[in-house]
Design a protein around this motif. Sequence first.
Motif, PDB file in Angstrom:
ATOM      1  N   TRP A  18       6.323 -10.725  -2.787  1.00  0.00           N
ATOM      2  CA  TRP A  18       6.712  -9.479  -2.509  1.00  0.00           C
ATOM      3  C   TRP A  18       8.013  -9.619  -3.378  1.00  0.00           C
ATOM      4  O   TRP A  18       8.265  -8.114  -4.047  1.00  0.00           O
ATOM      5  N   SER A 113      -7.678  -3.347   5.582  1.00  0.00           N
ATOM      6  CA  SER A 113      -6.219  -3.209   5.758  1.00  0.00           C
ATOM      7  C   SER A 113      -5.475  -3.491   4.512  1.00  0.00           C
ATOM      8  O   SER A 113      -4.675  -2.792   4.000  1.00  0.00           O
ATOM      9  N   ILE A 114      -6.016  -4.506   3.830  1.00  0.00           N
ATOM     10  CA  ILE A 114      -5.361  -4.819   2.452  1.00  0.00           C
ATOM     11  C   ILE A 114      -5.486  -3.681   1.248  1.00  0.00           C
ATOM     12  O   ILE A 114      -4.767  -3.382   0.694  1.00  0.00           O
ATOM     13  N   ALA A 117      -3.465  -0.424   2.326  1.00  0.00           N
ATOM     14  CA  ALA A 117      -1.872  -0.696   1.925  1.00  0.00           C
ATOM     15  C   ALA A 117      -1.727  -0.810   0.243  1.00  0.00           C
ATOM     16  O   ALA A 117      -0.912  -0.464  -0.330  1.00  0.00           O
ATOM     17  N   HIS A 118      -2.682  -1.277  -0.470  1.00  0.00           N
ATOM     18  CA  HIS A 118      -2.683  -1.199  -1.779  1.00  0.00           C
ATOM     19  C   HIS A 118      -2.917   0.029  -2.401  1.00  0.00           C
ATOM     20  O   HIS A 118      -1.979   0.430  -3.502  1.00  0.00           O
ATOM     21  N   GLN A 120      -1.854   2.722  -1.008  1.00  0.00           N
ATOM     22  CA  GLN A 120      -0.562   3.357  -0.575  1.00  0.00           C
ATOM     23  C   GLN A 120       0.433   2.946  -1.788  1.00  0.00           C
ATOM     24  O   GLN A 120       1.185   3.791  -2.215  1.00  0.00           O
ATOM     25  N   HIS A 121       0.134   1.670  -2.073  1.00  0.00           N
ATOM     26  CA  HIS A 121       1.295   1.166  -3.194  1.00  0.00           C
ATOM     27  C   HIS A 121       1.044   1.824  -4.536  1.00  0.00           C
ATOM     28  O   HIS A 121       2.062   2.301  -5.315  1.00  0.00           O
ATOM     29  N   GLU A 131       6.074   1.139  -2.072  1.00  0.00           N
ATOM     30  CA  GLU A 131       5.866   0.609  -0.897  1.00  0.00           C
ATOM     31  C   GLU A 131       4.639  -0.476  -0.831  1.00  0.00           C
ATOM     32  O   GLU A 131       3.918  -0.664  -1.847  1.00  0.00           O
ATOM     33  N   CYS A 132       4.786  -1.142   0.266  1.00  0.00           N
ATOM     34  CA  CYS A 132       3.552  -2.234   0.345  1.00  0.00           C
ATOM     35  C   CYS A 132       3.634  -3.154  -0.900  1.00  0.00           C
ATOM     36  O   CYS A 132       2.792  -3.300  -1.921  1.00  0.00           O
ATOM     37  N   VAL A 138       0.247  -7.402   4.835  1.00  0.00           N
ATOM     38  CA  VAL A 138       0.713  -5.975   4.528  1.00  0.00           C
ATOM     39  C   VAL A 138       1.446  -5.397   5.973  1.00  0.00           C
ATOM     40  O   VAL A 138       1.058  -5.924   6.890  1.00  0.00           O
ATOM     41  N   PRO A 139       2.076  -4.374   5.630  1.00  0.00           N
ATOM     42  CA  PRO A 139       2.591  -3.773   6.995  1.00  0.00           C
ATOM     43  C   PRO A 139       1.715  -3.632   8.172  1.00  0.00           C
ATOM     44  O   PRO A 139       0.382  -3.069   7.936  1.00  0.00           O
ATOM     45  N   TYR A 142      -1.144  -0.781   8.845  1.00  0.00           N
ATOM     46  CA  TYR A 142      -2.359  -0.800   8.179  1.00  0.00           C
ATOM     47  C   TYR A 142      -3.565  -1.676   8.828  1.00  0.00           C
ATOM     48  O   TYR A 142      -4.549  -1.425   8.778  1.00  0.00           O
TER      49      TYR A 142
END
Length: 149
Positions: A18, A113-114, A117-118, A120-121, A131-132, A138-139, A142
């Motif tokens: 991260w 979920s992963i 989130a990716h 979104q990144h 983000e993410c 991940v948050p 998600y």
Amino acid sequence: MNVLIVIAVFLLMEGATWVIHKYVMHGFLWILHRDHHDHSNEGELERNDWFFVIFATPAIALMYFGAQAAFNYLFYIGIGITLYGMAYFFVHDIFIHQRLKVLKNTQNPYLLSIRRAHKQHHKHLGKEHGECFGFLWVPVKYFRMYFNK
């Protein structure tokens, strides 16, 4: 004890990932990471792929020096980093970015979920406002999207 070192390092790598992703890859080494976001490189490999070499080098050095010292803790730290790198490669490059077409239609909530989130990144093409930055964790929002169905 050695197994505990490997597991601890693997888990700690999530935090390191991260920090490195947010402050190094989206910071002073953006020049290498940018093509991963804007797809400006037309070839099969991206400049971003140099990070595999950058991150593998300390792991290889730790395993080498740890092996020279009768397989001390350095060796097992290197193994933990290497296992995390392998997980990263399989999940990020093969599953998320589909460099090999596997699990494309998965319904597994964790994997979905992963992947979400990716996405979104990657909606941010520049190095700011990202983000993410995590990988295997991940948050929670998600996870809730897929685990609460």
